[in-house]
Design an enzyme around this catalytic site. Sequence first.
Site, PDB file in Angstrom:
ATOM      1  N   GLU A 156      87.416 -63.825  59.238  1.00  0.00           N
ATOM      2  CA  GLU A 156      88.201 -62.950  58.370  1.00  0.00           C
ATOM      3  C   GLU A 156      88.423 -61.541  58.949  1.00  0.00           C
ATOM      4  OE1 GLU A 156      86.490 -63.221  54.457  1.00  0.00           O
ATOM      5  OE2 GLU A 156      87.083 -65.320  54.249  1.00  0.00           O
ATOM      6  N   GLU A 301      86.816 -72.071  55.178  1.00  0.00           N
ATOM      7  CA  GLU A 301      86.179 -71.651  53.923  1.00  0.00           C
ATOM      8  C   GLU A 301      87.132 -71.959  52.790  1.00  0.00           C
ATOM      9  OE1 GLU A 301      84.703 -67.703  53.363  1.00  0.00           O
ATOM     10  OE2 GLU A 301      83.832 -67.597  55.363  1.00  0.00           O
TER      11      GLU A 301
END
Length: 522
Positions: A156, A301
């Site tokens: 991320e 995720e």
Amino acid sequence: MITINSRQQGERFVPYWRTCVGAGRANEGLRAAFQEQLRDVQEHIGFRYLRFHGLLHDDMFVLRMTADGQPEYNFQYVDELFDRMLALDIRPFVEFGFFPDCLKGGDAKQFWWKGHVTPPDDWTGWCALIDRLVRHWISRYGLDEVRQWYFEVWNEPNLHGFWDGTRSQYFEMYRQTALAVKAVDPALRVGGPATSNFVPDERFDGEAEDKSRHLTHQVEDLDSLEWRGVWIEAFLDFCQCNQLPVDFVSAHPYPTDFALDTTGRTTGRSRGVGSLRQDMLWLRETVRKSAYPDAEIHLTEWSSSPSSRDCTHDFLQEAAYIVKSNLDCIGLADSLSYWTFTDVFEEVGAGSSIFHGGFGLVNYQGIVKPGWHAYRMLSQLGDECLYRDDCLFVTRGERGISALAYNYPTDRTVCMSPYPDRSRAQAELETGKSRRLHVRLTDCQPHQRFRVECLSRDHGWALEAWRSMGCPEPPDRSQTAELKKAARATRTWMVQADENGMLELNEEIKPWNIMLIKEEER
């Protein structure tokens, strides 16, 4: 009534929900509770890969500098973790991060355990670490084994807390890391950019270096917008221009228009339950049109929300969402990695309740949640689909006929209920209408027996039992044993085909319930 011939030709599919699952950070994997829960998950579900943060964090001691400024490598902690994983038949989905202290480019940190997230000005030390580590794995586990792993560059980087740098700096990091991996062996698989999450088209502007997380104005219908994966197109263009390898593209399609702060308070809103399919279709088409059309797609995720303090994670609705989402999106990705398998998870510290809305399929004490049953039941499906609709999925596999029936009774936004307020999750639990499952399965073996198993608010869910105890924090040893037993006690019964090999089921599926129908071995 639905009639299905058990011998009819079906459509093959890949049960991609078992490809990968997540965990918090590498060092947590050295704990007894983590390892015991992983063993149980592998026994009942059987994931192929495990992904987690912090592999290169200081508490894994992979790299320190000696007094005279020389690098000192130490892979003993990594070896112990990977040895134990492989012994449980689960491979590492390697996430390279965070920076060891001696390689950090600044003081920015993430989580209470202070992972270093500022990129260095010089990548020499980082590339040397990647080279040494990958060669060590090949020496320890063999080239054939390591070629089956995946190597993901960071996590991320579009979110400021995870990356204290620009998009251009991340792209340079990908270039350096991918080339370092491929220099060891070209067949090793590397990818990225592991960005979170999908956002409306209006939030893209030019270089998109800023880490903005919010809509610029209020929109009543979020799903009316066009959503795109953050940095994906620019990442693929950069790699094409620089002739870089991309074996897989990764992203995190949480059904939200926001990230969360470290307290778990929402800073945006949830999207509709169909947003996952919408995002996956966009990503699949984007990759297909890129210079890397054969790249795998790994969604490394995913959950009903990106908050580790969302009480919905502990509720029955999470299980129904898992089943519906995975079945709706078959064929659109190579993995959809649930975040996470365990509440042994400390990004924002320990939970203050045994049911605090943690990401895990299993809570800290080892009490399984409804989501655990969802994956366990999904794992019982075969790999050939005979019939599907919006509440029934019938398959055939090596172990015969198996089917999942479920009732996800709303097309509204995915519920969030920030801890400690469970009221939104509880209110949603009371919504919806029952559905009638009336199905006839023909051409079975005469008198073939089938086991029917139902997950409901009264069977296979420990939250109500915990409430009846007075919500002890924490429960004592006998209470914990009782809760563990209640959590696994789904309702089961047997049904049987008649002498002509015809099985008829006529069952009520209450809101949020899941039912597994499975042929018994003779």
